[in-house]
Design a protein around this motif. Sequence first.
Motif, PDB file in Angstrom:
ATOM      1  N   PHE A  80       0.840  -1.198   0.000  1.00  0.00           N
ATOM      2  CA  PHE A  80       0.000   0.000   0.000  1.00  0.00           C
ATOM      3  C   PHE A  80       0.875   1.247   0.000  1.00  0.00           C
ATOM      4  CE2 PHE A  80      -2.140   3.513   2.064  1.00  0.00           C
ATOM      5  CZ  PHE A  80      -3.374   3.540   1.451  1.00  0.00           C
ATOM      6  N   ALA A  81       1.891   1.266   0.871  1.00  0.00           N
ATOM      7  CA  ALA A  81       2.773   2.438   0.943  1.00  0.00           C
ATOM      8  C   ALA A  81       3.542   2.620  -0.364  1.00  0.00           C
ATOM      9  CB  ALA A  81       3.725   2.290   2.122  1.00  0.00           C
ATOM     10  N   GLN A  82       4.065   1.532  -0.915  1.00  0.00           N
ATOM     11  CA  GLN A  82       4.803   1.602  -2.176  1.00  0.00           C
ATOM     12  C   GLN A  82       3.918   2.130  -3.305  1.00  0.00           C
ATOM     13  OE1 GLN A  82       8.058   1.077  -3.062  1.00  0.00           O
ATOM     14  NE2 GLN A  82       7.448   1.690  -5.115  1.00  0.00           N
ATOM     15  N   THR A  83       2.701   1.657  -3.367  1.00  0.00           N
ATOM     16  CA  THR A  83       1.756   2.084  -4.410  1.00  0.00           C
ATOM     17  C   THR A  83       1.468   3.579  -4.318  1.00  0.00           C
ATOM     18  OG1 THR A  83       0.761  -0.103  -4.492  1.00  0.00           O
ATOM     19  CG2 THR A  83      -0.587   1.717  -5.311  1.00  0.00           C
ATOM     20  N   ASN A  84       1.514   4.121  -3.104  1.00  0.00           N
ATOM     21  CA  ASN A  84       1.208   5.535  -2.895  1.00  0.00           C
ATOM     22  C   ASN A  84       2.441   6.425  -2.804  1.00  0.00           C
ATOM     23  OD1 ASN A  84      -1.851   5.900  -2.516  1.00  0.00           O
ATOM     24  ND2 ASN A  84      -1.364   4.004  -1.424  1.00  0.00           N
ATOM     25  N   LEU A  85       3.625   5.877  -3.111  1.00  0.00           N
ATOM     26  CA  LEU A  85       4.858   6.648  -3.073  1.00  0.00           C
ATOM     27  C   LEU A  85       4.714   7.899  -3.944  1.00  0.00           C
ATOM     28  CD1 LEU A  85       7.663   6.367  -1.774  1.00  0.00           C
ATOM     29  CD2 LEU A  85       8.430   5.291  -3.887  1.00  0.00           C
ATOM     30  N   ALA A  86       5.115   9.039  -3.407  1.00  0.00           N
ATOM     31  CA  ALA A  86       5.071  10.350  -4.073  1.00  0.00           C
ATOM     32  C   ALA A  86       3.667  10.939  -4.159  1.00  0.00           C
ATOM     33  CB  ALA A  86       5.720  10.302  -5.452  1.00  0.00           C
ATOM     34  N   SER A  87       2.697  10.298  -3.513  1.00  0.00           N
ATOM     35  CA  SER A  87       1.324  10.827  -3.468  1.00  0.00           C
ATOM     36  C   SER A  87       0.945  11.120  -2.023  1.00  0.00           C
ATOM     37  CB  SER A  87       0.336   9.796  -4.016  1.00  0.00           C
ATOM     38  OG  SER A  87       0.628   9.491  -5.359  1.00  0.00           O
ATOM     39  N   GLN A  88      -0.040  11.969  -1.853  1.00  0.00           N
ATOM     40  CA  GLN A  88      -0.557  12.251  -0.518  1.00  0.00           C
ATOM     41  C   GLN A  88      -1.689  11.278  -0.214  1.00  0.00           C
ATOM     42  OE1 GLN A  88      -1.068  16.349   0.753  1.00  0.00           O
ATOM     43  NE2 GLN A  88      -3.012  15.810   1.756  1.00  0.00           N
ATOM     44  N   VAL A  89      -1.623  10.632   0.934  1.00  0.00           N
ATOM     45  CA  VAL A  89      -2.681   9.733   1.389  1.00  0.00           C
ATOM     46  C   VAL A  89      -3.531  10.504   2.400  1.00  0.00           C
ATOM     47  CG1 VAL A  89      -3.203   7.604   2.646  1.00  0.00           C
ATOM     48  CG2 VAL A  89      -1.308   7.657   1.017  1.00  0.00           C
ATOM     49  N   GLY A  90      -4.801  10.678   2.073  1.00  0.00           N
ATOM     50  CA  GLY A  90      -5.702  11.410   2.974  1.00  0.00           C
ATOM     51  C   GLY A  90      -5.181  12.802   3.248  1.00  0.00           C
ATOM     52  N   ASN A  91      -5.086  13.152   4.547  1.00  0.00           N
ATOM     53  CA  ASN A  91      -4.647  14.494   4.930  1.00  0.00           C
ATOM     54  C   ASN A  91      -3.126  14.643   4.966  1.00  0.00           C
ATOM     55  OD1 ASN A  91      -4.013  13.050   7.233  1.00  0.00           O
ATOM     56  ND2 ASN A  91      -5.330  14.217   8.610  1.00  0.00           N
ATOM     57  N   GLY A  92      -2.391  13.582   4.594  1.00  0.00           N
ATOM     58  CA  GLY A  92      -0.937  13.659   4.542  1.00  0.00           C
ATOM     59  C   GLY A  92      -0.242  13.485   5.871  1.00  0.00           C
ATOM     60  N   GLU A  93      -0.973  13.153   6.909  1.00  0.00           N
ATOM     61  CA  GLU A  93      -0.364  12.926   8.222  1.00  0.00           C
ATOM     62  C   GLU A  93       0.216  11.513   8.277  1.00  0.00           C
ATOM     63  OE1 GLU A  93       0.022  15.135  10.704  1.00  0.00           O
ATOM     64  OE2 GLU A  93      -0.929  16.675   9.466  1.00  0.00           O
ATOM     65  N   CYS A  94       1.264  11.336   9.059  1.00  0.00           N
ATOM     66  CA  CYS A  94       1.909  10.022   9.166  1.00  0.00           C
ATOM     67  C   CYS A  94       0.945   8.980   9.732  1.00  0.00           C
ATOM     68  CB  CYS A  94       3.180  10.114  10.011  1.00  0.00           C
ATOM     69  SG  CYS A  94       2.931  10.721  11.696  1.00  0.00           S
ATOM     70  N   TRP A  95       0.104   9.368  10.690  1.00  0.00           N
ATOM     71  CA  TRP A  95      -0.885   8.449  11.266  1.00  0.00           C
ATOM     72  C   TRP A  95      -1.840   7.949  10.182  1.00  0.00           C
ATOM     73  CZ3 TRP A  95      -6.200   8.508  11.440  1.00  0.00           C
ATOM     74  CH2 TRP A  95      -6.808   7.614  12.319  1.00  0.00           C
ATOM     75  N   THR A  96      -2.249   8.834   9.302  1.00  0.00           N
ATOM     76  CA  THR A  96      -3.200   8.466   8.253  1.00  0.00           C
ATOM     77  C   THR A  96      -2.609   7.426   7.313  1.00  0.00           C
ATOM     78  OG1 THR A  96      -4.174  10.674   8.393  1.00  0.00           O
ATOM     79  CG2 THR A  96      -4.675   9.397   6.413  1.00  0.00           C
ATOM     80  N   LEU A  97      -1.341   7.570   6.947  1.00  0.00           N
ATOM     81  CA  LEU A  97      -0.699   6.581   6.071  1.00  0.00           C
ATOM     82  C   LEU A  97      -0.741   5.201   6.716  1.00  0.00           C
ATOM     83  CD1 LEU A  97       0.966   5.670   3.622  1.00  0.00           C
ATOM     84  CD2 LEU A  97       3.023   6.371   4.909  1.00  0.00           C
ATOM     85  N   ALA A  98      -0.337   5.087   7.964  1.00  0.00           N
ATOM     86  CA  ALA A  98      -0.326   3.787   8.639  1.00  0.00           C
ATOM     87  C   ALA A  98      -1.736   3.236   8.806  1.00  0.00           C
ATOM     88  CB  ALA A  98       0.371   3.903   9.992  1.00  0.00           C
ATOM     89  N   GLU A  99      -2.663   4.074   9.215  1.00  0.00           N
ATOM     90  CA  GLU A  99      -4.046   3.640   9.434  1.00  0.00           C
ATOM     91  C   GLU A  99      -4.657   3.114   8.130  1.00  0.00           C
ATOM     92  OE1 GLU A  99      -7.336   3.690  12.459  1.00  0.00           O
ATOM     93  OE2 GLU A  99      -5.171   3.722  12.574  1.00  0.00           O
ATOM     94  N   ARG A 100      -4.466   3.851   7.038  1.00  0.00           N
ATOM     95  CA  ARG A 100      -5.029   3.434   5.747  1.00  0.00           C
ATOM     96  C   ARG A 100      -4.329   2.200   5.193  1.00  0.00           C
ATOM     97  NH1 ARG A 100      -7.203   8.477   2.946  1.00  0.00           N
ATOM     98  NH2 ARG A 100      -8.633   9.240   4.548  1.00  0.00           N
ATOM     99  N   ALA A 101      -3.024   2.085   5.411  1.00  0.00           N
ATOM    100  CA  ALA A 101      -2.298   0.898   4.953  1.00  0.00           C
ATOM    101  C   ALA A 101      -2.811  -0.346   5.675  1.00  0.00           C
ATOM    102  CB  ALA A 101      -0.800   1.071   5.181  1.00  0.00           C
ATOM    103  N   LEU A 102      -3.041  -0.240   6.980  1.00  0.00           N
ATOM    104  CA  LEU A 102      -3.573  -1.368   7.738  1.00  0.00           C
ATOM    105  C   LEU A 102      -4.995  -1.700   7.293  1.00  0.00           C
ATOM    106  CD1 LEU A 102      -2.161  -0.437  11.242  1.00  0.00           C
ATOM    107  CD2 LEU A 102      -1.515  -2.444   9.875  1.00  0.00           C
ATOM    108  N   GLN A 103      -5.824  -0.678   7.092  1.00  0.00           N
ATOM    109  CA  GLN A 103      -7.194  -0.908   6.608  1.00  0.00           C
ATOM    110  C   GLN A 103      -7.163  -1.647   5.276  1.00  0.00           C
ATOM    111  OE1 GLN A 103      -8.668   3.113   6.409  1.00  0.00           O
ATOM    112  NE2 GLN A 103      -9.653   3.001   8.420  1.00  0.00           N
ATOM    113  N   SER A 104      -6.324  -1.178   4.368  1.00  0.00           N
ATOM    114  CA  SER A 104      -6.232  -1.767   3.042  1.00  0.00           C
ATOM    115  C   SER A 104      -5.785  -3.230   3.101  1.00  0.00           C
ATOM    116  CB  SER A 104      -5.247  -0.957   2.190  1.00  0.00           C
ATOM    117  OG  SER A 104      -5.035  -1.557   0.948  1.00  0.00           O
ATOM    118  N   ALA A 105      -4.925  -3.555   4.070  1.00  0.00           N
ATOM    119  CA  ALA A 105      -4.400  -4.912   4.215  1.00  0.00           C
ATOM    120  C   ALA A 105      -5.356  -5.849   4.949  1.00  0.00           C
ATOM    121  CB  ALA A 105      -3.072  -4.857   4.971  1.00  0.00           C
ATOM    122  N   GLY A 106      -6.423  -5.283   5.528  1.00  0.00           N
ATOM    123  CA  GLY A 106      -7.339  -6.102   6.315  1.00  0.00           C
ATOM    124  C   GLY A 106      -6.831  -6.361   7.720  1.00  0.00           C
ATOM    125  N   ALA A 107      -5.930  -5.501   8.205  1.00  0.00           N
ATOM    126  CA  ALA A 107      -5.363  -5.629   9.546  1.00  0.00           C
ATOM    127  C   ALA A 107      -6.070  -4.679  10.516  1.00  0.00           C
ATOM    128  CB  ALA A 107      -3.872  -5.314   9.511  1.00  0.00           C
TER     129      ALA A 107
END
Length: 155
Positions: free
Chosen positions: A11-38
């Motif tokens: 998920f993180a690799q796919t979004n490299l160089a893009s903003q995920v949500g509001n661009g906060e570090c917490w949002t990247l981890a939260e969305r990556a876990l959601q996407s993975a089903g974790a």
Amino acid sequence: MSVLGNAVAQFAQTNLASQVGNGECWTLAERALQSAGARTSTEIMGNVGPNDNYVWGTAITAANLEAGDIIQFRNYTFRFDSSDGAWRTESRPHHTAIVMSVDTSGAVEVYECNVNGSKNVQQNRLYLRTGAMSGGSVTVSGQMWFYRPQARPTT
């Protein structure tokens, strides 16, 4: 690498160089876990505040880190002094990053955002311990917690 860890890192690799949500570090981890089903930090901790030390899964040690694991930082700083006299210092006061890879010297490649003036996902090198490194030495301070993604309970 675990199946969940692979999905988080992907998920993180796919979004490299893009903003995920509001661009906060917490949002990247939260969305990556959601996407993975974790399980996410919100699912583990409940309603979290912006200054909480987030829990991202099962606590592990730095020695067991692998791609897709998550590091939580508090007052983290490293200073790299190279053998040619150049040096650099970086800080992560309250931060979350996703592990891409780990090397035996104590360095880790991470996916992170909301650093270096950018909210886009970036790949950076951080250090987990103080000591001699290839080409110089590094000094690390602050706290770090390491987590392996947890599967959501089956119903």
